[in-house]
Motif scaffolding. Sequence first.
Motif, short mmCIF file in Angstrom:
data_model
loop_
_atom_site.label_atom_id
_atom_site.label_comp_id
_atom_site.label_asym_id
_atom_site.label_seq_id
_atom_site.Cartn_x
_atom_site.Cartn_y
_atom_site.Cartn_z
N TYR A 77 -57.24 36.66 21.15
CA TYR A 77 -56.05 37.05 20.39
C TYR A 77 -54.86 36.12 20.62
CZ TYR A 77 -58.47 41.41 19.34
OH TYR A 77 -59.38 42.34 18.89
N ASP A 103 -45.52 34.16 22.41
CA ASP A 103 -45.15 35.52 22.01
C ASP A 103 -46.40 36.23 21.48
OD1 ASP A 103 -45.57 34.46 19.39
OD2 ASP A 103 -43.46 33.94 19.23
N ASP A 139 -47.18 36.78 18.56
CA ASP A 139 -47.68 36.16 17.34
C ASP A 139 -48.51 34.90 17.62
OD1 ASP A 139 -46.56 38.02 15.55
OD2 ASP A 139 -44.60 37.06 15.75
N ASN A 140 -48.80 34.64 18.92
CA ASN A 140 -49.67 33.54 19.32
C ASN A 140 -49.03 32.18 19.13
OD1 ASN A 140 -52.04 32.49 20.46
ND2 ASN A 140 -53.02 32.22 18.46
N ASN A 141 -47.70 32.12 19.16
CA ASN A 141 -47.03 30.82 19.11
C ASN A 141 -47.10 30.15 20.48
OD1 ASN A 141 -46.07 30.81 16.36
ND2 ASN A 141 -44.71 32.47 16.98
N GLY A 145 -39.31 42.25 16.13
CA GLY A 145 -39.63 41.79 14.79
C GLY A 145 -39.71 42.89 13.74
N ARG A 189 -50.33 42.06 17.86
CA ARG A 189 -50.89 40.81 17.33
C ARG A 189 -51.47 41.00 15.93
NH1 ARG A 189 -51.54 36.81 15.38
NH2 ARG A 189 -52.87 35.03 15.91
N LYS A 190 -52.13 42.15 15.70
CA LYS A 190 -52.82 42.39 14.42
C LYS A 190 -51.97 43.20 13.44
CE LYS A 190 -56.63 41.39 13.84
NZ LYS A 190 -57.24 40.16 13.29
N ARG A 191 -50.72 43.54 13.85
CA ARG A 191 -49.83 44.33 12.99
C ARG A 191 -50.46 45.68 12.62
NH1 ARG A 191 -47.13 40.54 14.46
NH2 ARG A 191 -45.60 39.37 13.22
#
Length: 355
Positions: free
Chosen positions: A32, A47, A49-51, A145, A91-93
Amino acid sequence: MSRHERASAMQGPAAELAHRLAREAEAVCRHYLSNGRREGRYWLVGDVDNNPGRSLYVRLRGADDAHGGAGKWTDAATGDHGDLLDLIAARKRLHTLRDTLDEARQFLSLPRPEPSITGRREPPAPTGSPEAARRLFAMAKPIAGTIAQTYLRQRGITDLRDCGALRFHPRCWYRGDEDDPRDRARDAWPALIAAVTDLDGAITGAHRTWLASSGEDKAPVSSPRRAMGHLLGNAVRFGGATDLLVAGEGIETMLSLRQIAPDLPMAAALSANHLAALRLPPTLRRLYIARDQDPAGERAHETLASRAADLGIDVAPLEPAHDDFNDDLRRLGCGALAARVRSQLVPEDAACFCA
């Protein structure tokens, strides 16, 4: 929500899946959060969001039931934290616990649970009960967010470190009353959800602030703020209080003070009556009472101050320049608010928490 809190709130499948994920923490991170990397006992990434980056760190080893056990994660930039179920949901919202558990089972290659023979679901929790509050908080998600974060920023509140008591629900049921004509009220609105806890950290209730879809204000309903569960003596808590505590009424009032003293433990009792009845930690030696400038706030201050003094606790008021400290934050700004509050703190506390 931590794995311990989730186990208390939900019992069963969620707790078991959280434990299974913790045992496979590095594999979860590689799947993930693929833009991160392992450093020692931690997985580092930017973060949820995998940035790329190093702000968010996940512990890869440790006792499953420890505060810093495997699978625990924290984003140092936002203060968001939780277990691997929370991480997957962010991560998957995913907006419901059911979807999160399904995603976790898919990752672990586990089958979905078979429906019971009777076909009956878990019985609904009584309306307004502590159990209903725990389920609502479990279904909500971290606020980073989200519309809830937008709303708080509109109120001047930008620093949300160590605010695990706050979550966001994208469609929280709102039951209108006679002041909400049917053609004006929607069935559900986005909502800021706050966990009300006792001195041991157990969730006893929840506070809901329904929001406009833009996040720029509260929802256009007659009662945009409502609480549920067992509230008397309990509070929405920010930071762990031992010898020092700031107590006040509103969530936004206390979050405003945290903009200038983020490490000072605080508790929002949600109303003047509940502030007067707030239960205090037995180890407390100094209590600051953040007053609202109205008759109810004055009475709450007098009652709580008297109770605390009887327990041998030093008491000092914190008085806003306007109606409350969120009003001060928006009208005066952080610098002026910090100077005003610093002058009201005991010098050693001012030096430690308002440097």
